[in-house]
Design a protein around this motif. Structure first.
Motif, mmCIF file in Angstrom:
data_model
loop_
_atom_site.group_PDB
_atom_site.id
_atom_site.type_symbol
_atom_site.label_atom_id
_atom_site.label_comp_id
_atom_site.label_asym_id
_atom_site.label_seq_id
_atom_site.Cartn_x
_atom_site.Cartn_y
_atom_site.Cartn_z
ATOM 1 N N VAL A 102 91.402 52.391 -34.889
ATOM 2 C CA VAL A 102 92.028 51.063 -34.973
ATOM 3 C C VAL A 102 93.513 51.225 -35.302
ATOM 4 C CG1 VAL A 102 92.071 48.896 -36.266
ATOM 5 C CG2 VAL A 102 89.886 49.912 -35.619
ATOM 6 N N ASP A 103 94.332 50.461 -34.618
ATOM 7 C CA ASP A 103 95.792 50.551 -34.774
ATOM 8 C C ASP A 103 96.189 50.319 -36.242
ATOM 9 O OD1 ASP A 103 98.510 50.467 -34.565
ATOM 10 O OD2 ASP A 103 98.560 49.057 -32.890
ATOM 11 N N PRO A 104 96.906 51.260 -36.862
ATOM 12 C CA PRO A 104 97.326 51.076 -38.268
ATOM 13 C C PRO A 104 98.185 49.831 -38.482
ATOM 14 C CG PRO A 104 97.633 53.357 -37.575
ATOM 15 C CD PRO A 104 97.284 52.577 -36.353
ATOM 16 N N GLU A 105 98.929 49.417 -37.440
ATOM 17 C CA GLU A 105 99.767 48.221 -37.591
ATOM 18 C C GLU A 105 98.917 46.971 -37.793
ATOM 19 O OE1 GLU A 105 102.400 47.940 -34.307
ATOM 20 O OE2 GLU A 105 103.538 49.754 -34.826
ATOM 21 N N VAL A 106 97.756 46.938 -37.137
ATOM 22 C CA VAL A 106 96.839 45.803 -37.322
ATOM 23 C C VAL A 106 96.340 45.771 -38.765
ATOM 24 C CG1 VAL A 106 94.634 44.806 -36.602
ATOM 25 C CG2 VAL A 106 96.153 45.828 -34.905
ATOM 26 N N LEU A 107 96.003 46.939 -39.303
ATOM 27 C CA LEU A 107 95.523 47.004 -40.685
ATOM 28 C C LEU A 107 96.620 46.623 -41.672
ATOM 29 C CD1 LEU A 107 93.430 50.316 -40.515
ATOM 30 C CD2 LEU A 107 92.685 47.959 -40.126
ATOM 31 N N GLU A 108 97.852 47.021 -41.363
ATOM 32 C CA GLU A 108 98.969 46.633 -42.227
ATOM 33 C C GLU A 108 99.160 45.118 -42.214
ATOM 34 O OE1 GLU A 108 102.378 48.782 -40.952
ATOM 35 O OE2 GLU A 108 101.584 50.745 -41.533
ATOM 36 N N ALA A 109 98.965 44.510 -41.041
ATOM 37 C CA ALA A 109 99.098 43.052 -40.946
ATOM 38 C C ALA A 109 98.021 42.348 -41.766
ATOM 39 C CB ALA A 109 99.017 42.622 -39.482
ATOM 40 N N THR A 110 96.784 42.868 -41.718
ATOM 41 C CA THR A 110 95.706 42.260 -42.516
ATOM 42 C C THR A 110 95.987 42.410 -44.008
ATOM 43 O OG1 THR A 110 94.406 44.311 -42.426
ATOM 44 C CG2 THR A 110 93.986 42.651 -40.722
ATOM 45 N N ASP A 111 96.539 43.553 -44.398
ATOM 46 C CA ASP A 111 96.906 43.747 -45.805
ATOM 47 C C ASP A 111 98.012 42.775 -46.214
ATOM 48 O OD1 ASP A 111 95.059 45.777 -46.208
ATOM 49 O OD2 ASP A 111 96.464 47.357 -45.631
ATOM 50 N N ALA A 112 98.953 42.545 -45.305
ATOM 51 C CA ALA A 112 100.060 41.639 -45.609
ATOM 52 C C ALA A 112 99.579 40.210 -45.814
ATOM 53 C CB ALA A 112 101.092 41.682 -44.479
ATOM 54 N N PHE A 113 98.510 39.832 -45.111
ATOM 55 C CA PHE A 113 97.947 38.492 -45.278
ATOM 56 C C PHE A 113 96.985 38.406 -46.463
ATOM 57 C CE2 PHE A 113 99.252 38.004 -40.806
ATOM 58 C CZ PHE A 113 99.866 36.759 -40.884
ATOM 59 N N GLY A 114 96.855 39.502 -47.204
ATOM 60 C CA GLY A 114 96.027 39.486 -48.406
ATOM 61 C C GLY A 114 94.533 39.576 -48.155
ATOM 62 N N SER A 115 94.131 40.174 -47.039
ATOM 63 C CA SER A 115 92.701 40.302 -46.736
ATOM 64 C C SER A 115 92.042 41.306 -47.669
ATOM 65 C CB SER A 115 92.495 40.747 -45.285
ATOM 66 O OG SER A 115 93.046 39.807 -44.387
#
Length: 296
Positions: free
Chosen positions: A189-202
């Motif tokens: 899974v693309d690390p950028e997608v995971l960073e985005a989910t972390d940024a949204f507080g998931s």
């Protein structure tokens, strides 16, 4: 000098026999002490298998053909795949192999569901923890390289002959691809997608359910495809310990040299394998296209 170099030194026969005897006696005492407890633990598998068999054998054949046609069309949107799937089952029925085929499919479905239920969480754990991956990977290597007949020995000694031991052997044989490809899919899974989910507080659970698993789904579907194929191959071998279905006529044909019986049932197994493969692969491709379209 030459004989010492050409024949590898080994344990003495008495020591080797004593070691083998102690292991065999230990395993027998374990089965005598805990055999009933183990059988009780696996009794729900018997219920699951009986339910699948009754469902498939009790359902009218036109309904099964319609369901298979619907699955094939939903997966592939191809009339060729739909006609091929239905024609395969029609030929199997015309040659008198319908009941055995339904028993085989019920075993494959039960084994696949169990493999998914066990393999998906293990694959997720491997993707999340390098320590778990280091522990599980050698076990998977052993499971994939062990000859399939060897799985039958401990299972039969523990549970005897029947459907449940066969199902356990099939699951052990078919499980590794599910675990490996789940792990691979989540790690890709693309690390950028995971960073985005972390940024949204998931939370970790939200990140897994809403990002990692959906994006890894095409790879997980490839694992399911391989699990189905390996389960179908093992079902034939498991007929040696009482698993009913298309494998038993093949085994009987080998024992009695019934060429036509073995040939017809062999073709039925190949037909079912192609049917499962085409439908599951088509689902995987559709998921891949949907994933690419969502990224665009």
């Amino acid at each position: 000098m030459t004989s010492w170099l050409t024949s590898f030194p080994q344990l003495s026969d008495s020591l080797l026999r004593a070691l083998q005897r102690s292991i065999d006696n230990g395993f027998r005492s374990f089965t005598r002490s805990y055999g009933d407890l183990i059988e009780g633990f696996f009794s729900p598998l018997q219920t699951l298998l009986i339910w699948f068999e009754r469902l498939l054998l009790g359902t009218p054949w036109p309904v099964i053909l319609l369901v298979v046609a619907g699955l094939a069309w939903g997966a592939s949107r191809s009339l060729r795949v739909v006609i091929g799937s239905v024609l395969t089952l029609v030929l199997i029925g015309l040659f008198g192999m319908w009941a055995d085929t339904m028993k085989t499919i019920s075993m494959v479905l039960a084994a696949t569901l169990l493999s998914i239920a066990i393999g998906l969480p293990l694959g997720v754990l491997m993707a999340r923890s390098a320590r778990v991956q280091r522990v599980v990977s050698p076990i998977l290597d052993i499971m994939q390289t062990m000859p399939s007949f060897v799985y039958l020995i401990p299972v039969v000694m523990l549970l005897g002959i029947g459907r449940v031991p066969g199902l356990i052997a099939v699951v052990i044989y078919a499980l590794p691809p599910m675990i490996r490809l789940t792990n691979l899919g989540i790690r890709q899974v693309d690390p950028e997608v995971l960073e985005a989910t972390d940024a949204f507080g998931s939370s970790a659970w939200q990140k897994l359910v809403k990002a990692q698993l959906p994006l890894a789904l095409p790879t997980i579907m490839a694992g399911i495809n391989q699990t189905i194929m390996m389960a179908l191959a093992m079902v034939v071998i498991a007929s040696m310990i009482g698993v009913q279905g298309l494998g038993q006529p093949v085994l009987r044909a080998i024992s009695n040299q019934y060429f036509t019986l073995g040939l017809f049932n062999g073709f039925a197994i190949v037909g079912i394998a192609i049917l499962f493969d085409r439908i599951s692969q088509a689902w995987g491709k559709r998921l891949q296209k949907h994933r690419e379209a969502s990224h665009d």
